[in-house]
Design an enzyme around this catalytic site. Structure first.
Site, PDB file in Angstrom:
ATOM      1  N   ARG A  35       0.827  -1.207   0.000  1.00 49.82           N
ATOM      2  CA  ARG A  35       0.000   0.000   0.000  1.00 49.82           C
ATOM      3  C   ARG A  35       0.864   1.260   0.000  1.00 49.82           C
ATOM      4  O   ARG A  35       0.409   2.303  -0.476  1.00 49.82           O
ATOM      5  CB  ARG A  35      -0.927  -0.013   1.208  1.00 49.82           C
ATOM      6  CG  ARG A  35      -2.026  -1.035   1.034  1.00 49.82           C
ATOM      7  CD  ARG A  35      -2.974  -0.998   2.185  1.00 49.82           C
ATOM      8  NE  ARG A  35      -4.157  -1.768   1.877  1.00 49.82           N
ATOM      9  CZ  ARG A  35      -4.886  -2.396   2.787  1.00 49.82           C
ATOM     10  NH1 ARG A  35      -4.545  -2.347   4.055  1.00 49.82           N
ATOM     11  NH2 ARG A  35      -5.959  -3.049   2.432  1.00 49.82           N
ATOM     12  N   LYS A 198     -18.256 -16.413   2.000  1.00 47.05           N
ATOM     13  CA  LYS A 198     -19.710 -16.230   2.016  1.00 47.05           C
ATOM     14  C   LYS A 198     -20.311 -15.798   0.689  1.00 47.05           C
ATOM     15  O   LYS A 198     -19.786 -14.915   0.029  1.00 47.05           O
ATOM     16  CB  LYS A 198     -20.042 -15.136   3.023  1.00 47.05           C
ATOM     17  CG  LYS A 198     -19.878 -15.554   4.462  1.00 47.05           C
ATOM     18  CD  LYS A 198     -20.194 -14.343   5.255  1.00 47.05           C
ATOM     19  CE  LYS A 198     -20.471 -14.546   6.695  1.00 47.05           C
ATOM     20  NZ  LYS A 198     -20.657 -13.209   7.291  1.00 47.05           N
ATOM     21  N   GLY A 354      -7.900  -7.673  -0.972  1.00 44.69           N
ATOM     22  CA  GLY A 354      -8.148  -8.522   0.197  1.00 44.69           C
ATOM     23  C   GLY A 354      -7.492  -9.883   0.080  1.00 44.69           C
ATOM     24  O   GLY A 354      -6.306  -9.988  -0.246  1.00 44.69           O
ATOM     25  N   GLY A 377     -13.230  -4.176  -0.301  1.00 46.39           N
ATOM     26  CA  GLY A 377     -14.609  -3.683  -0.273  1.00 46.39           C
ATOM     27  C   GLY A 377     -14.878  -2.625  -1.327  1.00 46.39           C
ATOM     28  O   GLY A 377     -15.935  -2.613  -1.964  1.00 46.39           O
TER      29      GLY A 377
HETATM   30  P1  AMP Z   1     -13.771 -13.708   1.730  1.00 45.97           P
HETATM   31  O1  AMP Z   1     -13.292 -12.688   2.712  1.00 45.97           O
HETATM   32  O2  AMP Z   1     -15.237 -13.907   1.713  1.00 45.97           O
HETATM   33  O3  AMP Z   1     -13.153 -13.526   0.354  1.00 45.97           O
HETATM   34  O4  AMP Z   1     -13.245 -15.088   2.281  1.00 45.97           O
HETATM   35  C1  AMP Z   1     -11.890 -15.411   2.353  1.00 45.97           C
HETATM   36  C2  AMP Z   1     -11.701 -16.503   3.347  1.00 45.97           C
HETATM   37  O5  AMP Z   1     -12.497 -17.606   2.985  1.00 45.97           O
HETATM   38  C3  AMP Z   1     -10.280 -17.001   3.429  1.00 45.97           C
HETATM   39  O6  AMP Z   1      -9.746 -16.652   4.670  1.00 45.97           O
HETATM   40  C4  AMP Z   1     -10.412 -18.499   3.269  1.00 45.97           C
HETATM   41  O7  AMP Z   1      -9.651 -19.216   4.216  1.00 45.97           O
HETATM   42  C5  AMP Z   1     -11.877 -18.745   3.507  1.00 45.97           C
HETATM   43  N1  AMP Z   1     -12.346 -19.960   2.820  1.00 45.97           N
HETATM   44  C6  AMP Z   1     -12.205 -20.285   1.534  1.00 45.97           C
HETATM   45  N2  AMP Z   1     -12.734 -21.493   1.287  1.00 45.97           N
HETATM   46  C7  AMP Z   1     -13.246 -21.947   2.446  1.00 45.97           C
HETATM   47  C8  AMP Z   1     -13.903 -23.149   2.821  1.00 45.97           C
HETATM   48  N3  AMP Z   1     -14.151 -24.112   1.944  1.00 45.97           N
HETATM   49  N4  AMP Z   1     -14.287 -23.273   4.121  1.00 45.97           N
HETATM   50  C9  AMP Z   1     -14.038 -22.295   5.011  1.00 45.97           C
HETATM   51  N5  AMP Z   1     -13.404 -21.132   4.701  1.00 45.97           N
HETATM   52  C10 AMP Z   1     -13.006 -20.967   3.440  1.00 45.97           C
END
Ligand code: AMP
Length: 396
Positions: A35, A198, A354, A377
């Site tokens: 950054r 999610k 991210g 974000g």
């Molecule tokens: P996000 O912030 O929604 O992009 O999510 C990123 C996070 O999702 C990372 O820290 C990953 O470790 C987690 N992640 C990815 N795949 C899985 C999974 N199958 N089960 C649980 N966590 C996951």
């Protein structure tokens, strides 16, 4: 677009909002300076013009005013190294000391202000606080894409005090141009790869992308909500029960719009959320009770790679598995490799900030993709079609 290229900063003091929210270890060493380096082109252009630079940023999430842990003074030595010159520091972002130091700043000199978030007024978007900050400089430059989706005092509210003297820095301009290139100028075939924990965080983007992409690959934790919605047994994999209907709707929408929706067919499963867990491979719709899917499996990798490597535009947001743990990094790494391969073959690849940026950095591919966004974000909101307050404030 109003960028700093349109003016000379000779004899002017530029007040630049940067995003120096870098990770620090317990001894205050910077563990990732991306950054900071991302803001250098803007700072250097202004200094080269014969201007003076006043930098303001937040760092972390201080709750109760000044906190040693979140002081921007820890960044001064490294910033001085990066710029190859001395950097002045003001212990407070407003008040007498900041005013004096800003006033005394000569041509070609740099001043860094203390953490903006030591004042609650920053995140509240307080107009008086913004006005106090505005007094420090002649020209306002916003180069903090990572916070452009926030209507904070230093990112948006302050711009009204610089009528005719507010500009985007080079980083902001590059971020916006690259996002536009993917959203409205994508060379086909266009593939979006969505992953992460999610579905709920990315629904709006997924829905919007269904009108634009040829293929949509879904991996990571969010894929199990789709698997369960289609009647699969997903053990104790991540699931959003209240999004099962929505997952089916998205599958239907993809079909009706002719989008090739690619879901994983198999997973690396584990009996525990740990790098020491026992692991196995299972079909995505038949995961043993008590086990969970933590990465895409080998068959899914093969299918995903085929689609990625046949693409000319790629947008990637979210890892394919728990890439932070070695046992579950293979899927994310394989997809990163195929994004690199597609890029070598002429595709334009945009990596969302991210976790996706962290994953690409972990596997040393940052230089081998077209662009890694500094905004998590902010990029998501921009791509969802929302107007970012930090962008609007400069354009007004
Ligand atoms: P996000 O912030 O929604 O992009 O999510 C990123 C996070 O999702 C990372 O820290 C990953 O470790 C987690 N992640 C990815 N795949 C899985 C999974 N199958 N089960 C649980 N966590 C996951």
């Amino acid at each position: 677009m109003k960028t700093i290229d349109q003016i000379s900063f000779a004899g002017k003091k530029a007040l630049i909002r940067v995003d120096f929210n870098v990770p620090l270890d317990k001894d205050y060493n910077i563990t990732d300076d991306n950054r900071m380096t991302a803001a250098l082109p803007t700072i250097n252009k202004i200094l080269k013009d014969g201007g003076a630079v006043i930098l303001m940023s937040h760092l972390g999430r201080p709750k109760d005013g000044p906190t040693e842990k979140y002081s921007l003074k820890h960044l001064v030595p490294h910033l001085a190294d990066l710029l190859g010159q001395q950097v002045e520091f003001a212990d407070d972002c407003i008040g007498a000391e900041a005013v004096e130091k800003a006033k005394a700043l000569g041509k070609g000199e740099v001043l860094l202000l203390e953490n903006l978030r030591f004042y609650k007024e920053e995140e509240k978007g307080d107009k008086d606080f913004a006005e106090k900050l505005s007094k420090l400089g002649d020209i306002y430059v916003n180069d903090a894409f990572g916070t452009a989706h926030r209507a904070h005092a230093s990112t948006a509210v302050i711009a009204q005090f610089f009528p005719g003297a507010k500009y985007f820095g080079y980083l902001m301009a590059a971020e916006l141009n690259n996002a536009e290139k993917v959203l409205n100028g994508a060379v086909k075939p266009f593939t979006a790869i969505m992953g992460g924990a999610k579905v709920s965080d990315k629904i709006e983007l997924i829905e919007r992308l269904l009108d634009k992409v040829d293929s949509l690959i879904i991996g990571g934790g969010m894929a199990y909500t789709f698997a369960k919605a289609q009647g699969g047994n997903i053990g104790k994999s991540l699931v959003e029960e209240d999004k099962l209907e929505l997952a089916l709707t998205l599958i239907e929408k993809a079909k009706s719009k002719g989008v090739n929706l690619v879901l994983p067919t198999d997973s690396v499963i584990a009996d525990n959320f740990s790098n020491d867990a026992n692991t196995d491979i299972a079909p995505n719709n038949n995961i043993k009770d008590g086990w969970m899917g933590l990465d895409i499996g080998p068959d899914s990798i093969v299918e995903f790679k085929k689609v990625v490597e046949g693409s000319k535009t790629i947008l990637w947001n979210g890892p394919m598995g728990v890439f932070e743990m070695e046992k579950f990094e293979a899927g994310t790494k394989a997809i990163a490799e195929s994004v690199v391969k597609a890029t070598e073959n002429g595709a334009f690849s945009l990596i969302g900030g991210g976790d996706s940026a962290a994953a690409v950095a972990k596997f040393n591919f940052t230089e081998d993709v077209s662009y890694v966004s500094t905004g998590g974000g902010a990029l998501l909101e921009y791509m969802e079609g929302k107007e970012l307050p930090g962008v609007k404030a400069i354009n007004e």
